[in-house]
Motif scaffolding. Structure first.
Motif, PDB file in Angstrom:
ATOM      1  N   UNK A  57      -3.896   8.825  -0.723  1.00  0.00           N
ATOM      2  CA  UNK A  57      -3.184   9.078  -1.808  1.00  0.00           C
ATOM      3  C   UNK A  57      -1.878   9.552  -1.264  1.00  0.00           C
ATOM      4  N   UNK A  58      -0.679   9.079  -1.807  1.00  0.00           N
ATOM      5  CA  UNK A  58       0.467   9.450  -1.588  1.00  0.00           C
ATOM      6  C   UNK A  58       1.296  10.076  -2.574  1.00  0.00           C
ATOM      7  N   UNK A  59       2.028  11.474  -2.395  1.00  0.00           N
ATOM      8  CA  UNK A  59       2.640  11.880  -3.373  1.00  0.00           C
ATOM      9  C   UNK A  59       4.021  11.274  -3.912  1.00  0.00           C
ATOM     10  N   UNK A  87       0.551  10.801  -8.257  1.00  0.00           N
ATOM     11  CA  UNK A  87       0.400   9.960  -6.947  1.00  0.00           C
ATOM     12  C   UNK A  87      -0.089   8.400  -6.880  1.00  0.00           C
ATOM     13  N   UNK A  88       0.140   7.754  -5.719  1.00  0.00           N
ATOM     14  CA  UNK A  88      -0.262   6.318  -5.720  1.00  0.00           C
ATOM     15  C   UNK A  88      -1.295   6.205  -4.639  1.00  0.00           C
ATOM     16  N   UNK A  89      -2.003   5.309  -4.856  1.00  0.00           N
ATOM     17  CA  UNK A  89      -3.199   5.019  -3.734  1.00  0.00           C
ATOM     18  C   UNK A  89      -2.439   4.136  -2.767  1.00  0.00           C
ATOM     19  N   UNK A  90      -2.834   4.301  -1.411  1.00  0.00           N
ATOM     20  CA  UNK A  90      -2.035   3.530  -0.326  1.00  0.00           C
ATOM     21  C   UNK A  90      -2.158   2.173  -0.374  1.00  0.00           C
ATOM     22  N   UNK A  91      -2.982   1.596  -1.399  1.00  0.00           N
ATOM     23  CA  UNK A  91      -3.060  -0.008  -1.729  1.00  0.00           C
ATOM     24  C   UNK A  91      -2.044  -0.239  -2.354  1.00  0.00           C
ATOM     25  N   UNK A  92      -1.249   0.767  -3.018  1.00  0.00           N
ATOM     26  CA  UNK A  92      -0.140   0.345  -3.773  1.00  0.00           C
ATOM     27  C   UNK A  92       1.419   0.388  -2.792  1.00  0.00           C
ATOM     28  N   UNK A  93       1.208   0.798  -1.774  1.00  0.00           N
ATOM     29  CA  UNK A  93       2.279   0.808  -0.973  1.00  0.00           C
ATOM     30  C   UNK A  93       2.695  -0.638  -0.569  1.00  0.00           C
ATOM     31  N   UNK A  94       3.791  -1.230  -0.757  1.00  0.00           N
ATOM     32  CA  UNK A  94       4.149  -2.561  -0.470  1.00  0.00           C
ATOM     33  C   UNK A  94       4.502  -2.799   0.762  1.00  0.00           C
ATOM     34  N   UNK A  95       4.712  -4.002   1.393  1.00  0.00           N
ATOM     35  CA  UNK A  95       5.141  -4.148   2.582  1.00  0.00           C
ATOM     36  C   UNK A  95       6.817  -3.948   2.668  1.00  0.00           C
ATOM     37  N   UNK A  96       7.397  -3.181   3.396  1.00  0.00           N
ATOM     38  CA  UNK A  96       8.625  -3.018   3.616  1.00  0.00           C
ATOM     39  C   UNK A  96       9.575  -3.964   4.554  1.00  0.00           C
TER      40      UNK A  96
END
Length: 172
Positions: free
Chosen positions: A4-6, A86-95
């Motif tokens: 999880x990311x803040x 927070x958001x889960x790592x799976x919600x981090x998109x490609x940059x």
């Protein structure tokens, strides 16, 4: 196990219609707080996060004000004070190439192209045109490194290293 990311901290309520005041810790607030996005509220006493859907987002003074679907009054959101979003790592998109998440940069060792170690990135400031990386030197002092092509030559998040070309007066 999901990481999880803040995204931010809910510091207070705002008004009577269910808005919360958030101090953001995200790289992309306009993306994270987009209407319809899912966020997760982590309160100290809870064993599971509370999933919420962003209903609205606006900036007021230095805060992000958010409201969530189904939470329409101050009474519904009062219990969220002090909680982390927070958001889960799976919600981090490609940059795009040359873009990095804060968590990829913080902790990286900064080295000059000549091989001199400057220190480690401890935080990232976002004052405007470009980000500024705050580097803690071994003697405890700080160096400010602007994230611009003329200075930052190479970033390797996997190896946790950044190679820079110091400009005149940058590291004094």
């Amino acid at each position: 196990m999901e990481r999880w990311f803040n995204v931010g901290k809910i510091v207070n309520t705002h008004g009577i219609r269910g808005e919360v005041r958030v101090i953001s810790r995200t790289d992309f607030p306009e993306e994270r707080y987009k209407k319809g996005n899912k966020l997760y509220i982590f309160r100290e006493r809870d064993t599971e996060p509370i999933e919420v859907t962003v209903k609205s987002h606006r900036v007021h003074k230095s805060f992000d004000l958010l409201s969530f679907e189904g939470y329409d009054s101050i009474n519904d959101v009062e219990r969220f004070k002090g909680a982390m979003l927070k958001v889960p790592e799976s919600q981090l998109g490609e940059l795009a190439e040359g873009e990095y998440y804060f968590h990829e940069i913080i902790g990286c060792t900064v080295v000059t192209e000549g091989g001199e170690t400057i220190g480690a990135v401890k935080e990232i400031l976002t004052p405007g045109a470009n980000d500024v990386w705050v580097v803690r030197r071994e003697d405890g002092s700080e160096a400010l490194i602007p994230y611009i092509d003329e200075v930052v030559l190479h970033v390797d998040p996997a190896q946790k290293t950044i190679i820079i070309r110091p400009m005149e007066g940058l590291l004094e």
